[in-house]
Design a protein around this motif. Sequence first.
Motif, PDB file in Angstrom:
ATOM      1  N   THR A   1     -15.596  -5.075   6.508  1.00 35.59           N
ATOM      2  CA  THR A   1     -14.353  -5.850   6.348  1.00 35.59           C
ATOM      3  C   THR A   1     -13.546  -5.335   5.168  1.00 35.59           C
ATOM      4  OG1 THR A   1     -15.551  -7.757   7.202  1.00 35.59           O
ATOM      5  CG2 THR A   1     -13.423  -8.174   6.180  1.00 35.59           C
ATOM      6  N   ARG A   2     -14.246  -5.001   4.075  1.00 35.69           N
ATOM      7  CA  ARG A   2     -13.527  -4.447   2.924  1.00 35.69           C
ATOM      8  C   ARG A   2     -12.877  -3.112   3.267  1.00 35.69           C
ATOM      9  NH1 ARG A   2     -17.995  -6.491  -0.040  1.00 35.69           N
ATOM     10  NH2 ARG A   2     -18.976  -4.435  -0.117  1.00 35.69           N
ATOM     11  N   ALA A   3     -13.586  -2.298   4.064  1.00 41.36           N
ATOM     12  CA  ALA A   3     -13.013  -1.009   4.481  1.00 41.36           C
ATOM     13  C   ALA A   3     -11.748  -1.224   5.317  1.00 41.36           C
ATOM     14  CB  ALA A   3     -14.051  -0.214   5.268  1.00 41.36           C
ATOM     15  N   ILE A   4     -11.776  -2.249   6.188  1.00 32.72           N
ATOM     16  CA  ILE A   4     -10.581  -2.545   6.997  1.00 32.72           C
ATOM     17  C   ILE A   4      -9.419  -2.938   6.093  1.00 32.72           C
ATOM     18  CG2 ILE A   4      -9.612  -4.160   8.666  1.00 32.72           C
ATOM     19  CD1 ILE A   4     -12.300  -4.231  10.054  1.00 32.72           C
ATOM     20  N   ARG A   5      -9.709  -3.758   5.081  1.00 33.78           N
ATOM     21  CA  ARG A   5      -8.634  -4.196   4.168  1.00 33.78           C
ATOM     22  C   ARG A   5      -8.067  -3.003   3.389  1.00 33.78           C
ATOM     23  NH1 ARG A   5     -12.106  -8.972   3.231  1.00 33.78           N
ATOM     24  NH2 ARG A   5     -11.113 -10.725   4.280  1.00 33.78           N
ATOM     25  N   VAL A   6      -8.932  -2.109   2.959  1.00 31.09           N
ATOM     26  CA  VAL A   6      -8.458  -0.914   2.249  1.00 31.09           C
ATOM     27  C   VAL A   6      -7.575  -0.063   3.167  1.00 31.09           C
ATOM     28  CG1 VAL A   6      -9.179   1.258   1.188  1.00 31.09           C
ATOM     29  CG2 VAL A   6     -10.375  -0.859   0.619  1.00 31.09           C
ATOM     30  N   ALA A   7      -7.999   0.069   4.431  1.00 32.65           N
ATOM     31  CA  ALA A   7      -7.212   0.852   5.391  1.00 32.65           C
ATOM     32  C   ALA A   7      -5.845   0.229   5.613  1.00 32.65           C
ATOM     33  CB  ALA A   7      -7.976   0.954   6.709  1.00 32.65           C
ATOM     34  N   ILE A   8      -5.799  -1.100   5.724  1.00 32.90           N
ATOM     35  CA  ILE A   8      -4.509  -1.786   5.932  1.00 32.90           C
ATOM     36  C   ILE A   8      -3.608  -1.604   4.712  1.00 32.90           C
ATOM     37  CG2 ILE A   8      -3.448  -4.057   6.194  1.00 32.90           C
ATOM     38  CD1 ILE A   8      -5.907  -4.860   7.854  1.00 32.90           C
TER      39      ILE A   8
ATOM     40  N   GLY B   1       1.370   1.728   2.393  1.00 30.31           N
ATOM     41  CA  GLY B   1       2.010   2.656   1.462  1.00 30.31           C
ATOM     42  C   GLY B   1       2.362   3.995   2.063  1.00 30.31           C
ATOM     43  N   ILE B   2       2.107   4.186   3.350  1.00 37.59           N
ATOM     44  CA  ILE B   2       2.406   5.478   3.977  1.00 37.59           C
ATOM     45  C   ILE B   2       3.916   5.637   4.148  1.00 37.59           C
ATOM     46  CG2 ILE B   2       2.227   6.714   6.186  1.00 37.59           C
ATOM     47  CD1 ILE B   2      -0.626   5.845   6.364  1.00 37.59           C
ATOM     48  N   PRO B   3       4.467   6.828   3.867  1.00 35.90           N
ATOM     49  CA  PRO B   3       5.925   7.035   4.029  1.00 35.90           C
ATOM     50  C   PRO B   3       6.385   6.769   5.458  1.00 35.90           C
ATOM     51  CG  PRO B   3       4.932   8.831   2.788  1.00 35.90           C
ATOM     52  CD  PRO B   3       3.799   8.001   3.289  1.00 35.90           C
ATOM     53  N   SER B   4       7.588   6.271   5.577  1.00 35.05           N
ATOM     54  CA  SER B   4       8.089   5.857   6.889  1.00 35.05           C
ATOM     55  C   SER B   4       8.235   7.020   7.860  1.00 35.05           C
ATOM     56  CB  SER B   4       9.427   5.148   6.721  1.00 35.05           C
ATOM     57  OG  SER B   4      10.355   5.993   6.062  1.00 35.05           O
ATOM     58  N   ILE B   5       8.473   8.233   7.345  1.00 35.25           N
ATOM     59  CA  ILE B   5       8.626   9.382   8.241  1.00 35.25           C
ATOM     60  C   ILE B   5       7.325   9.666   8.987  1.00 35.25           C
ATOM     61  CG2 ILE B   5       8.019  11.026   6.429  1.00 35.25           C
ATOM     62  CD1 ILE B   5      10.535  11.550   9.300  1.00 35.25           C
ATOM     63  N   VAL B   6       6.182   9.333   8.363  1.00 40.50           N
ATOM     64  CA  VAL B   6       4.893   9.513   9.038  1.00 40.50           C
ATOM     65  C   VAL B   6       4.789   8.567  10.230  1.00 40.50           C
ATOM     66  CG1 VAL B   6       2.388   9.406   8.752  1.00 40.50           C
ATOM     67  CG2 VAL B   6       3.823  10.279   6.901  1.00 40.50           C
ATOM     68  N   PHE B   7       5.251   7.321  10.043  1.00 40.93           N
ATOM     69  CA  PHE B   7       5.272   6.392  11.182  1.00 40.93           C
ATOM     70  C   PHE B   7       6.227   6.902  12.266  1.00 40.93           C
ATOM     71  CE2 PHE B   7       3.607   3.458   7.971  1.00 40.93           C
ATOM     72  CZ  PHE B   7       2.605   2.838   8.697  1.00 40.93           C
TER      73      PHE B   7
ATOM     74  N   LEU C   1       3.547  -3.894  10.287  1.00 43.67           N
ATOM     75  CA  LEU C   1       2.337  -4.684  10.563  1.00 43.67           C
ATOM     76  C   LEU C   1       1.456  -4.861   9.325  1.00 43.67           C
ATOM     77  CD1 LEU C   1       0.909  -6.168  12.839  1.00 43.67           C
ATOM     78  CD2 LEU C   1      -0.234  -4.026  13.446  1.00 43.67           C
ATOM     79  N   PRO C   2       1.171  -3.807   8.534  1.00 47.71           N
ATOM     80  CA  PRO C   2       0.319  -4.015   7.346  1.00 47.71           C
ATOM     81  C   PRO C   2       0.883  -5.051   6.370  1.00 47.71           C
ATOM     82  CG  PRO C   2       0.545  -1.668   7.815  1.00 47.71           C
ATOM     83  CD  PRO C   2       1.519  -2.385   8.702  1.00 47.71           C
ATOM     84  N   THR C   3       2.199  -5.054   6.171  1.00 45.24           N
ATOM     85  CA  THR C   3       2.806  -6.030   5.258  1.00 45.24           C
ATOM     86  C   THR C   3       2.574  -7.455   5.741  1.00 45.24           C
ATOM     87  OG1 THR C   3       4.533  -4.426   4.725  1.00 45.24           O
ATOM     88  CG2 THR C   3       4.961  -6.716   4.158  1.00 45.24           C
TER      89      THR C   3
END
Length: 283
Positions: A97-104, A109-115, A145-147
Amino acid sequence: MAGKFSQKVLCWLMRLTAYFVVLVVGFIVFEIIWRGARVISWEFLFSMPRRSGAEGGILPAIIGTFLLVAGSIAAAFPLGVATAIYLSEYARQGRFTRAIRVAIATLAGIPSIVFGLFGLGLFVIFFGWGCSIMSGCATLACMILPTIIVSSEESLRAVPQSLREGSLALGATKWQTIWSNVLPYSIGGMLTGTILAIGRAAGETAPILLTVAAFYLPRLPRSAFDQVMALPYHLYVLATQHPDTEAVRPKAYGTALVLLILVLGVGLAAIILRIRVRKKYKW
């Protein structure tokens, strides 16, 4: 004595920094309003563009932006809330669960161009939706979604545990407890995250550049698989890519003002709704 002096200096530095930020933002907003208000008219707001946007209005861009924001929020909000409920109420708390939270949190924080590149590969090419409203909304939904997940989970965890225990002690099921005693008190915090998501979805250019936005369309979309114009991309084109940027600069300010009003208007509606919910549900 030296400690008090240092504290006062630090306090004044932070105060001056805050004043400087407010002053810069205020100047930018004033500049947009002052220059943009001169070109705002019924024709500018409700007519089709002509000559690659150099003449006419921005109606397709306004409607396109509204469709993209509404579609992305409609897709991301239920998914985000459902994920937050699972992580907060049902998931076993451990390393996974902690790993999922870290991933989210990392995704947020990923740049929008990557999305944008992700949406281009998955929705436009793999699913075959092409550059369309569907692809744009799905890409923006993935971006915000992450936000929504993070803010919704924090809001759920802020509800006192005693409310859950009281409901369970009276014989309610876990879902009945969540639905009746947890969600009503956490919806205000969820709306806060949604407000932030609305602002980001409405103002981003990179994701829609690759998945939905058209440089020039003198008509309205006819289906979910059509391209649309969007205010941020239209503003980007007028300010940097148009053959005669000086001539269209007033229209760029007008477009920026409309985008600002649209984002503030949607955000204000969400804030009013949040205030009403918080007044109704208090513990």
